[in-house]
Design a protein around this motif. Structure first.
Motif, PDB file in Angstrom:
ATOM      1  N   PHE A  17      -3.539   2.904   6.422  1.00 13.29           N
ATOM      2  CA  PHE A  17      -4.062   3.086   7.775  1.00 13.29           C
ATOM      3  C   PHE A  17      -4.679   1.793   8.315  1.00 13.29           C
ATOM      4  O   PHE A  17      -4.325   1.327   9.400  1.00 13.29           O
ATOM      5  CB  PHE A  17      -5.093   4.219   7.770  1.00 13.29           C
ATOM      6  N   PHE A  18      -5.586   1.187   7.548  1.00  8.93           N
ATOM      7  CA  PHE A  18      -6.269  -0.002   8.041  1.00  8.93           C
ATOM      8  C   PHE A  18      -5.346  -1.219   8.115  1.00  8.93           C
ATOM      9  O   PHE A  18      -5.460  -2.041   9.032  1.00  8.93           O
ATOM     10  CB  PHE A  18      -7.511  -0.317   7.194  1.00  8.93           C
ATOM     11  N   ASN A  61      -4.436  -3.358  11.491  1.00  5.88           N
ATOM     12  CA  ASN A  61      -4.530  -4.815  11.511  1.00  5.88           C
ATOM     13  C   ASN A  61      -3.248  -5.441  12.043  1.00  5.88           C
ATOM     14  O   ASN A  61      -3.283  -6.363  12.855  1.00  5.88           O
ATOM     15  CB  ASN A  61      -4.847  -5.323  10.106  1.00  5.88           C
ATOM     16  N   THR A 117      -2.186  -1.085   8.785  1.00  4.22           N
ATOM     17  CA  THR A 117      -1.349  -0.851   9.963  1.00  4.22           C
ATOM     18  C   THR A 117      -2.104  -1.186  11.245  1.00  4.22           C
ATOM     19  O   THR A 117      -1.549  -1.798  12.166  1.00  4.22           O
ATOM     20  CB  THR A 117      -0.867   0.611   9.991  1.00  4.22           C
ATOM     21  N   THR A 170      -4.197   5.956   1.167  1.00  2.00           N
ATOM     22  CA  THR A 170      -3.979   6.334   2.563  1.00  2.00           C
ATOM     23  C   THR A 170      -4.818   5.474   3.491  1.00  2.00           C
ATOM     24  O   THR A 170      -4.342   5.014   4.541  1.00  2.00           O
ATOM     25  CB  THR A 170      -4.305   7.823   2.769  1.00  2.00           C
ATOM     26  N   LEU A 171      -6.062   5.228   3.121  1.00  2.00           N
ATOM     27  CA  LEU A 171      -6.917   4.355   3.927  1.00  2.00           C
ATOM     28  C   LEU A 171      -6.375   2.930   3.976  1.00  2.00           C
ATOM     29  O   LEU A 171      -6.436   2.272   5.016  1.00  2.00           O
ATOM     30  CB  LEU A 171      -8.349   4.363   3.394  1.00  2.00           C
ATOM     31  N   ALA A 172      -5.833   2.451   2.852  1.00  2.00           N
ATOM     32  CA  ALA A 172      -5.263   1.098   2.823  1.00  2.00           C
ATOM     33  C   ALA A 172      -4.083   0.992   3.780  1.00  2.00           C
ATOM     34  O   ALA A 172      -3.973   0.021   4.540  1.00  2.00           O
ATOM     35  CB  ALA A 172      -4.822   0.743   1.400  1.00  2.00           C
ATOM     36  N   VAL A 187      -6.668   9.088  -1.484  1.00  2.00           N
ATOM     37  CA  VAL A 187      -7.482   8.794  -0.301  1.00  2.00           C
ATOM     38  C   VAL A 187      -7.562   7.287  -0.071  1.00  2.00           C
ATOM     39  O   VAL A 187      -7.376   6.803   1.059  1.00  2.00           O
ATOM     40  CB  VAL A 187      -8.890   9.410  -0.435  1.00  2.00           C
ATOM     41  N   LEU A 188      -7.818   6.514  -1.129  1.00  2.00           N
ATOM     42  CA  LEU A 188      -7.907   5.060  -0.971  1.00  2.00           C
ATOM     43  C   LEU A 188      -6.572   4.446  -0.560  1.00  2.00           C
ATOM     44  O   LEU A 188      -6.527   3.537   0.260  1.00  2.00           O
ATOM     45  CB  LEU A 188      -8.413   4.422  -2.267  1.00  2.00           C
ATOM     46  N   ALA A 221       0.831  -1.203   0.000  1.00  2.00           N
ATOM     47  CA  ALA A 221       0.000   0.000   0.000  1.00  2.00           C
ATOM     48  C   ALA A 221       0.867   1.255   0.000  1.00  2.00           C
ATOM     49  O   ALA A 221       0.561   2.229  -0.690  1.00  2.00           O
ATOM     50  CB  ALA A 221      -0.931  -0.006   1.205  1.00  2.00           C
ATOM     51  N   ARG A 251      -7.568   8.175  -5.614  1.00  2.00           N
ATOM     52  CA  ARG A 251      -6.500   7.183  -5.439  1.00  2.00           C
ATOM     53  C   ARG A 251      -5.668   7.483  -4.198  1.00  2.00           C
ATOM     54  O   ARG A 251      -5.269   6.581  -3.470  1.00  2.00           O
ATOM     55  CB  ARG A 251      -5.594   7.150  -6.658  1.00  2.00           C
TER      56      ARG A 251
END
Length: 98
Positions: A71-72, A76, A74, A67-69, A64-65, A46, A62
């Motif tokens: 974040f989530f 996990n 991490t 960055t979210l990938a 935003v997605l 990511a 892209r």
């Protein structure tokens, strides 16, 4: 192509559920450690994907997605290691925890 990807997602979800539900309780800690390693690879992928988006002048969606990938994934990894550490501490002697 889209239908094939949906089919693979459904098949992988079903297979994953069946495999995890059959794992004995003694093997959950090693299994979680393995899934944490896979999540670590997801974080690296990511980050690389997000870095390529900034270099190529990517769109806002892209960025935003990506960055979210990061974040989530991490969350996990960190949560998985916290749970694994807690599970492993239950197997230690009483003297080790004091």
């Amino acid at each position: 192509m889209g239908m094939m990807l949906v089919f693979v997602l459904i098949l992988a979800s079903f297979l994953g559920f069946e495999l995890i539900s059959k794992v004995p309780a003694q093997l959950h800690t090693p299994l979680m450690s393995g899934s944490n390693a896979i999540s670590g690879i997801t974080v690296v992928g990511a980050i690389l994907s997000l870095a390529g988006t900034f270099v190529a002048g990517g769109e806002g969606v892209r960025i935003v997605l990506g960055t979210l990938a990061v974040f989530f994934a991490t969350i996990n990894v960190v949560g998985g290691y916290m749970v694994t550490d807690r599970m492993l501490s239950m197997f230690g002697s009483k003297e080790d925890s004091q």
